[in-house]
Scaffold this active site. Structure first.
Site, PDB file in Angstrom:
ATOM      1  N   ASP A  38       0.854  -1.181   0.000  1.00 53.32           N
ATOM      2  CA  ASP A  38       0.000   0.000   0.000  1.00 53.32           C
ATOM      3  C   ASP A  38       0.893   1.234   0.000  1.00 53.32           C
ATOM      4  O   ASP A  38       2.112   1.128  -0.159  1.00 53.32           O
ATOM      5  CB  ASP A  38      -0.977  -0.022   1.186  1.00 53.32           C
ATOM      6  CG  ASP A  38      -0.291  -0.154   2.535  1.00 53.32           C
ATOM      7  OD1 ASP A  38       0.784   0.473   2.722  1.00 53.32           O
ATOM      8  OD2 ASP A  38      -0.818  -0.852   3.416  1.00 53.32           O
ATOM      9  N   LYS A  60      -5.076   1.875  -0.055  1.00 50.27           N
ATOM     10  CA  LYS A  60      -6.384   2.436   0.288  1.00 50.27           C
ATOM     11  C   LYS A  60      -6.206   3.952   0.379  1.00 50.27           C
ATOM     12  O   LYS A  60      -5.833   4.482   1.417  1.00 50.27           O
ATOM     13  CB  LYS A  60      -6.881   1.858   1.609  1.00 50.27           C
ATOM     14  CG  LYS A  60      -7.142   0.351   1.588  1.00 50.27           C
ATOM     15  CD  LYS A  60      -7.677  -0.102   2.929  1.00 50.27           C
ATOM     16  CE  LYS A  60      -8.030  -1.581   2.919  1.00 50.27           C
ATOM     17  NZ  LYS A  60      -6.856  -2.441   2.838  1.00 50.27           N
ATOM     18  N   MET A 175      -4.901   7.582  11.954  1.00 50.62           N
ATOM     19  CA  MET A 175      -5.929   7.795  10.928  1.00 50.62           C
ATOM     20  C   MET A 175      -7.019   8.749  11.410  1.00 50.62           C
ATOM     21  O   MET A 175      -8.207   8.519  11.184  1.00 50.62           O
ATOM     22  CB  MET A 175      -6.542   6.452  10.506  1.00 50.62           C
ATOM     23  CG  MET A 175      -5.523   5.468   9.948  1.00 50.62           C
ATOM     24  SD  MET A 175      -6.178   3.796   9.710  1.00 50.62           S
ATOM     25  CE  MET A 175      -6.319   3.212  11.406  1.00 50.62           C
TER      26      MET A 175
END
Length: 254
Positions: A38, A60, A175
């Site tokens: 990723d 993502k 996040m």
């Protein structure tokens, strides 16, 4: 385990500085036949992947998930069933909000041999590079790590904001950029002092690392003004005040 299958390595690449990649991670990346990666390892590490390997971007990105988690799980199983050596390359540590546990469960169910290769977690390394120790005898004897962005399919939050607001140590939020204002409001709602220091560290440990500081009351507005983007770590607590002293250090990147 099926002897005809390949092996999967769930590899943590650390917070982004290529010199913080472990020796074991480096060796596995260099000899991997397939790398499913990723964006979180960072450009320097991604550019170092061997040309001979099959490289599959499973990132993502905000509003654009190239593969769902289920598709990633199925992909690493499929590649292992083809008899190849697979590195599932993740930022930080695979089991620290990296969904490595879900991937490991899928591999067990499929009868595929796998190994977890821990990485230096961003929860500690990123604040450290920003001059913020997550514990300090004068400021915090405890630290807790939480996700600022839970699974949207969950009916109820798994975070106990009332207890988190009362927690006397450091909060490190992964996040949390998208829900920064909501998270800060939740802490205020349950009594966390609005003057509690907060730092947001973007692209921590990398040459373009950027730090925005404030407090629970104003950090959301400051983040908007600074156009803060993911990936970022948010640190809440008195240890952030140490940044005024230690944040002046010169961090050298190789």
């Amino acid at each position: 385990m099926n002897s005809g299958y390949g092996k999967v390595y769930l590899v943590g690449s650390g917070p982004g500085d290529p010199e913080l990649l472990t020796i074991k991670a480096r060796k596995l990346i260099d000899k991997a036949e397939v790398i499913v990666y990723d964006q979180l390892p960072g450009e320097a590490i991604l550019q170092s992947m061997p040309e001979a390997a099959e490289k599959i971007d499973a990132g993502k990105y905000a509003g654009n998930h190239k593969l769902t988690q289920t598709e990633i799980n199925d992909l690493i199983v499929k590649k292992a069933e083809e008899g190849t050596s697979v590195v599932r390359l993740k930022g930080g540590d695979p089991y620290m909000f990296g969904r490595g546990g879900e991937e490991a469960e899928k591999l067990v169910q499929a009868g595929i041999d796998f190994e977890v290769v821990p990485g230096i977690t961003s929860a500690i390394a990123v604040p450290a590079y920003a001059g913020i120790p997550v514990t300090h005898r004068d400021h915090a004897s405890m630290v807790t790590f939480i996700t600022g962005h839970e699974d949207p399919t969950k009916k109820e939050t798994g975070l106990d904001w009332e207890n988190l607001a009362r927690f006397p140590g450091t909060l490190v939020i992964f996040m949390g950029v998208k829900r920064l204002e909501q998270n800060m409001n939740a802490l205020k709602k349950y009594g966390k002092p609005p003057t509690t220091p907060v730092a947001i560290i973007e692209k921590g440990t990398r040459p373009d690392q950027r730090i925005t500081t404030g407090n629970i009351e104003n950090i959301a507005e400051k983040a908007k003004e600074a156009d803060v983007k993911a990936p970022a770590i948010t640190v809440v607590g008195d240890v952030v005040s140490v940044h005024d002293i230690l944040g002046m250090q010169k961090v050298l990147w190789g």
